[in-house]
Design a protein around this motif. Structure first.
Motif, PDB file in Angstrom:
ATOM      1  N   VAL A  65       0.892  -1.207  -0.065  1.00  0.00           N
ATOM      2  CA  VAL A  65       0.146   0.052  -0.197  1.00  0.00           C
ATOM      3  C   VAL A  65       0.888   1.370   0.083  1.00  0.00           C
ATOM      4  CG1 VAL A  65      -0.229   0.022   2.724  1.00  0.00           C
ATOM      5  CG2 VAL A  65      -1.780   1.146   1.149  1.00  0.00           C
ATOM      6  N   THR A 119      -7.705  -1.909   3.062  1.00  0.00           N
ATOM      7  CA  THR A 119      -6.663  -1.389   1.973  1.00  0.00           C
ATOM      8  C   THR A 119      -5.260  -1.638   2.230  1.00  0.00           C
ATOM      9  OG1 THR A 119      -6.347   0.703   3.241  1.00  0.00           O
ATOM     10  CG2 THR A 119      -8.242   0.479   1.633  1.00  0.00           C
ATOM     11  N   GLU A 165      -4.164  -7.047   1.342  1.00  0.00           N
ATOM     12  CA  GLU A 165      -3.875  -7.712   0.117  1.00  0.00           C
ATOM     13  C   GLU A 165      -2.891  -8.853   0.149  1.00  0.00           C
ATOM     14  OE1 GLU A 165      -1.360  -5.761  -4.055  1.00  0.00           O
ATOM     15  OE2 GLU A 165      -1.582  -4.363  -2.390  1.00  0.00           O
TER      16      GLU A 165
END
Length: 225
Positions: A152, A192, A197
């Motif tokens: 990120v 996020t 992820e």
């Protein structure tokens, strides 16, 4: 019938916060995500030396293999950290142990790390404060292993803001936002973050190597007379 007894996966962390986060991200998968304490695995001093490498991927795989050997279960481990452009990608794998020992003794680890980061970036202009969080997740069983990563991007604020999160969250402003992770709702970070992820990318290995293997074993047992 196999769904009545979900196969176990060991999450190789002593952090209750991290275990809770990973369980939430994989809550829809029919697996039992266990921590070392759930298996009664005592903490050993050698666990402090499981991250000697210069990449997140190798450190994560080191932890996963270690806990797989101790438990005999498929294991999932992560290593993550903050990479700051102006510091040549540092602190990187030194993220947790970034600040000098005397600063940690005086302020505690998280605050010392944040203060040290701001000190190192005191002369860095606003437009050059880019950074990213990176997370590597390693998975291993008896025969196979895989490493996936999540990133990120964002920037380092000029001063800490917010009381949520942990680590460098009071300084990290994720791309597309104007507030730090420590100011944003926890759900935003969960959705996020670099770990979210990477864990999403790990789902395929769990489905393929854990669930399919478990179903095959159940089917073979059911076919015996």
């Amino acid at each position: 019938m196999g769904g009545l007894n979900p196969p176990p996966v060991l999450v190789a962390t002593r952090s209750a916060h991290k275990l809770r986060e990973i369980r939430g991200l994989l809550a829809d998968l029919p697996v039992r995500l266990l921590g070392p304490a759930d298996l009664g695995l005592p903490e050993h001093e050698e666990e402090d030396d499981l991250e000697p490498f210069d990449t997140f991927a190798r450190n994560a795989l080191s932890k996963a293999k270690y806990f797989h050997r101790r438990s005999g279960l498929p294991a999932l481990a992560d290593d993550s950290g903050l990479c700051v452009d102006a510091l040549g990608g540092g602190p990187g794998v030194r993220t947790r142990r970034f600040a000098p020992a005397e600063w940690v003794e005086h302020w505690g680890r998280d605050e010392a790390n944040n203060r040290w980061l701001l000190d190192r970036m005191s002369d860095v202009a606003d437009g050059a404060r880019g950074a990213h969080y990176r997370c590597a997740v390693a998975l291993t069983d008896d025969l196979r292993h895989e490493v996936v990563e999540g990133v990120v991007r964002g920037r380092i604020a000029g001063r800490p803001s917010g009381s949520g999160g942990f680590g460098y969250d009071p300084l990290f402003v994720p791309e597309g936002h104007h507030r730090t992770y420590a100011e944003l709702p926890a759900a935003v970070k969960t959705a996020t973050s670099h770990r979210a992820e990477a864990i999403r990318r790990a789902r395929g290995w769990i489905e393929r190597e854990v669930l399919v293997t478990s179903r095959t074993r159940e089917s073979n047992r059911g076919g015996r007379i």
